[in-house]
Design a protein around this motif. Sequence first.
Motif, PDB file in Angstrom:
ATOM      1  N   ASP A   1       0.854  -1.180   0.000  1.00  0.00           N
ATOM      2  CA  ASP A   1       0.000   0.000   0.000  1.00  0.00           C
ATOM      3  C   ASP A   1       0.893   1.235   0.000  1.00  0.00           C
ATOM      4  N   SER A   2       0.426   2.302  -0.607  1.00  0.00           N
ATOM      5  CA  SER A   2       1.189   3.552  -0.612  1.00  0.00           C
ATOM      6  C   SER A   2       0.435   4.585   0.201  1.00  0.00           C
ATOM      7  N   TYR A   3       1.180   5.413   0.908  1.00  0.00           N
ATOM      8  CA  TYR A   3       0.559   6.320   1.864  1.00  0.00           C
ATOM      9  C   TYR A   3       0.866   7.759   1.486  1.00  0.00           C
ATOM     10  N   VAL A   4      -0.191   8.500   1.202  1.00  0.00           N
ATOM     11  CA  VAL A   4      -0.075   9.909   0.829  1.00  0.00           C
ATOM     12  C   VAL A   4      -1.064  10.670   1.703  1.00  0.00           C
ATOM     13  N   VAL A   5      -0.610  11.112   2.843  1.00  0.00           N
ATOM     14  CA  VAL A   5      -1.511  11.747   3.812  1.00  0.00           C
ATOM     15  C   VAL A   5      -1.111  13.205   3.983  1.00  0.00           C
ATOM     16  N   ARG A   6      -2.088  14.075   3.967  1.00  0.00           N
ATOM     17  CA  ARG A   6      -1.821  15.470   4.267  1.00  0.00           C
ATOM     18  C   ARG A   6      -2.818  15.914   5.325  1.00  0.00           C
TER      19      ARG A   6
ATOM     20  N   ILE B   1       1.534   9.849   9.219  1.00  0.00           N
ATOM     21  CA  ILE B   1       1.761   8.986   8.056  1.00  0.00           C
ATOM     22  C   ILE B   1       2.610   7.769   8.451  1.00  0.00           C
ATOM     23  N   GLY B   2       3.447   7.937   9.468  1.00  0.00           N
ATOM     24  CA  GLY B   2       4.317   6.837   9.893  1.00  0.00           C
ATOM     25  C   GLY B   2       3.536   5.652  10.434  1.00  0.00           C
ATOM     26  N   GLU B   3       2.662   5.893  11.417  1.00  0.00           N
ATOM     27  CA  GLU B   3       1.866   4.786  11.967  1.00  0.00           C
ATOM     28  C   GLU B   3       0.962   4.173  10.916  1.00  0.00           C
ATOM     29  N   ILE B   4       0.352   5.063  10.098  1.00  0.00           N
ATOM     30  CA  ILE B   4      -0.583   4.570   9.088  1.00  0.00           C
ATOM     31  C   ILE B   4       0.144   3.644   8.107  1.00  0.00           C
ATOM     32  N   ALA B   5       1.390   4.032   7.752  1.00  0.00           N
ATOM     33  CA  ALA B   5       2.135   3.248   6.759  1.00  0.00           C
ATOM     34  C   ALA B   5       2.441   1.847   7.277  1.00  0.00           C
ATOM     35  N   VAL B   6       2.681   1.732   8.572  1.00  0.00           N
ATOM     36  CA  VAL B   6       2.929   0.406   9.153  1.00  0.00           C
ATOM     37  C   VAL B   6       1.603  -0.321   9.396  1.00  0.00           C
ATOM     38  N   ASN B   7       0.684   0.342  10.101  1.00  0.00           N
ATOM     39  CA  ASN B   7      -0.554  -0.330  10.481  1.00  0.00           C
ATOM     40  C   ASN B   7      -1.400  -0.708   9.270  1.00  0.00           C
TER      41      ASN B   7
ATOM     42  N   PHE C   1       6.049  10.692   0.631  1.00  0.00           N
ATOM     43  CA  PHE C   1       5.184   9.550   0.335  1.00  0.00           C
ATOM     44  C   PHE C   1       5.878   8.305   0.866  1.00  0.00           C
ATOM     45  N   ILE C   2       5.100   7.370   1.371  1.00  0.00           N
ATOM     46  CA  ILE C   2       5.692   6.125   1.869  1.00  0.00           C
ATOM     47  C   ILE C   2       4.961   4.950   1.245  1.00  0.00           C
ATOM     48  N   ASN C   3       5.725   3.998   0.761  1.00  0.00           N
ATOM     49  CA  ASN C   3       5.132   2.720   0.363  1.00  0.00           C
ATOM     50  C   ASN C   3       5.644   1.654   1.314  1.00  0.00           C
ATOM     51  N   THR C   4       4.727   0.826   1.787  1.00  0.00           N
ATOM     52  CA  THR C   4       5.181  -0.351   2.527  1.00  0.00           C
ATOM     53  C   THR C   4       4.571  -1.580   1.875  1.00  0.00           C
TER      54      THR C   4
ATOM     55  N   GLY D   1       9.430   1.996   1.421  1.00  0.00           N
ATOM     56  CA  GLY D   1      10.019   2.885   0.431  1.00  0.00           C
ATOM     57  C   GLY D   1       9.611   4.321   0.711  1.00  0.00           C
ATOM     58  N   PHE D   2      10.609   5.200   0.830  1.00  0.00           N
ATOM     59  CA  PHE D   2      10.316   6.626   1.038  1.00  0.00           C
ATOM     60  C   PHE D   2      10.514   7.378  -0.269  1.00  0.00           C
TER      61      PHE D   2
END
Lengths: 354, 368
Positions: free
Chosen positions: A73-78, A87-93, A159-162, A112-113
């Motif tokens: 999943d990729s995380y793009v939170v503003r 965005i950090g917790e969301i990217a893991v959880n 942006f973070i992809n995990t 991936g950052f």
Amino acid sequence: MSERKRVEAMAWVCPVPLRQYDRVLLGHGGGGKLSAELVEHLFVPAFGSAPEHGLHDSAVLEPGEGRLAFSTDSYVVRPLFFAGGSIGEIAVNGTVNDIAMSGGQPIALSCGFIIEEGLAMDTLGRVVELMAGAARTAGVSIATGDTKVVNRGAADQLFINTAGVGRIPDGVDIRPDRASPGDVVIVSGEIGVHGVAVMSEREGIEFGTRVRSDSAALNGLVGAMLDAYLDIHVLRDPTRGGVAASLCEIAAAAGVGIKFEESLLPVPAEVAAACSFLGLDPMNIANEGKLIAIVPPEGVDDVLNAMLSHEHGAGAMVIGTVNDEHPGVVTAVTRLGATRVVDLPLGEVLPRIC
Amino acid sequence: MKYLDEFNDPVLAKSLFDEIRRITTQKWSIMEVCGGQTHAIIRNGIDQLLPDDVELIHGPGCPVCVTPLGVIDKALDIASRPDVIFCSFGDMLRVPGSSRDLFIVKSDGGDVRVVYSPLDAVNLAEQNPDKQVVFFAIGFETTAPANAMAVHMAKERGLDNFSVLVSHVLVPPAIEAIVGSPDNRVDGFLAAGHVCSIMGTWQYGPLVEKYNVPIVVTGFEPLDVLEGIRRVVAQLENGEAQLDNAYARVVSDQGNVPAQKMVEEVFEVCDRNWRGIGQIGVSGWRLAPAYRSFDAEYRFDVVDLDAPESELCRAGEVLQGRIKPNECEAFGNECTPRTPLGATMVSSEGACAAYYQYRRLTGTPVGI
């Protein structure tokens, strides 16, 4: 699950070797010395995952017997930080939860950052610390990663992809098309909280009490539910599109009808007020720490009791049932006792003018 | 929660349903004028629980739905320009123009932003002096005061990079167009509570007298809507036609006078096209001459831009209760919630969209 270490992320101080740069430069993603410093002084200490044989192009896992769940999943939170999460917790959880929705217990995540040039080093550091804390709480390691820095304006800060893999216990078979007529629909707690928390932060709108995101890793809850009853048919975390979208997708995948009682949906007062004010429906609002479980009737008591005894399922409720009366269609019984069709929103959920 | 839970009580609702059923002896068609009321009716399933003899006709009161195609095309034209920041309420973004919508303009590089208040757009103009900031000022009397205030403030602050694309419409002329039509089938009206909170109730007395039709000012929570319906049915059954206020906790006879003054200063009455209905005389507002320099139509030279409505769409007849949605040949064929041709399919609670969903539930084939 490992005990959560107290992370003082907001007071994070750049490690000495990185202090020379208070902002991320293009060179931090260039593969040279700056990149190596970032890995050595930020990622490895935070994620604590430097392998015995040194850093390599890939992590090596030993999955053992059985099936694996694999998700990305990729995380793009503003904004990057909001009440109750970042965005950090969301990217893991988020990725842990995607794996858990197949019944998988996560083994390892990749990360991936994509960083916009000029991001404050402190901001990146805080996010990384919060990710590390979330991974510890979920009991998963962040085993491999990558960093790219793009020109200013080519990304919105960060942006973070995990991606992650998890092991599925024997005998577990959880997928949307297993929803069967007679099954019972359970939600794990109050809905709409995350979306309203982010929206109020983004738009600067306050709704009386501060709403905090419900971001949480649900693998522990799912483990407890499976310990109580193995034959859970469907699990889903109702993120974007909310509970409505998840139920519609399940109904379509399984070719069944789903009917639920609106009065049973746990909607906190602040979420109801915010939605009423903006003309939104709590059922369309994103959640980040909730799940929907579809369980055969004989398993409901065991699953519900297991959920109620877990911190992330303490507000669990039976909200409805699966039927064969209106295949592919989700209906809500309104508080007044009428029935209406609940449909997928077409795209973005938009505030209404009237 | 205060003012939400109390007016959503299922037990009280049931007693109102029972009372409406008790007093109804013949067929009545009641129109709720406001889109917010239609939303409450569909969202709660109020229409399903009324006696068969009480039919609700969903009127032309959704400002998004009635904004004509020509105005949407003007918005799309302006929003596509490179020096423009185009600001709109959220739900206008997906309303289709002749060939695209604001989402598509945004993806093509247009700077389209959702704002929650027109005053946010004024602030944007102040912060972006090298850009033209345009606010899409649509809606009924409810949104007009804030929109007028935005223009007023922009003038006070000397902002020459702020303008508004105005498509304001008014409730009383729409009611008159419907009730005065030779084939009108509406027996009574629920007037829009929020519109009346601004304008008061005094505009509706003359309509009641001229057309001998009950008009009840009604709120938006389920019990408000039911009480409005009950009062209309009671009048009809007694052969009465009066102006009644069932939303007195919000609406006064004179309305919000300072808001009315602000609107009078900035706007003037004009003829307007209504999507699906056509032109209605003196049914809208445009900027008054003193504020004409803030009119985006002139600033961007789109005054003459126009677009013909779909020839297939019979939304106007649906809005006036003359046909059911499925009697339109385009229903479920050329016209679906995904590809709406007219007002009533655009919004999720529009009569055609609601009908479409109901058909899915009953398994009735939608379209040919």
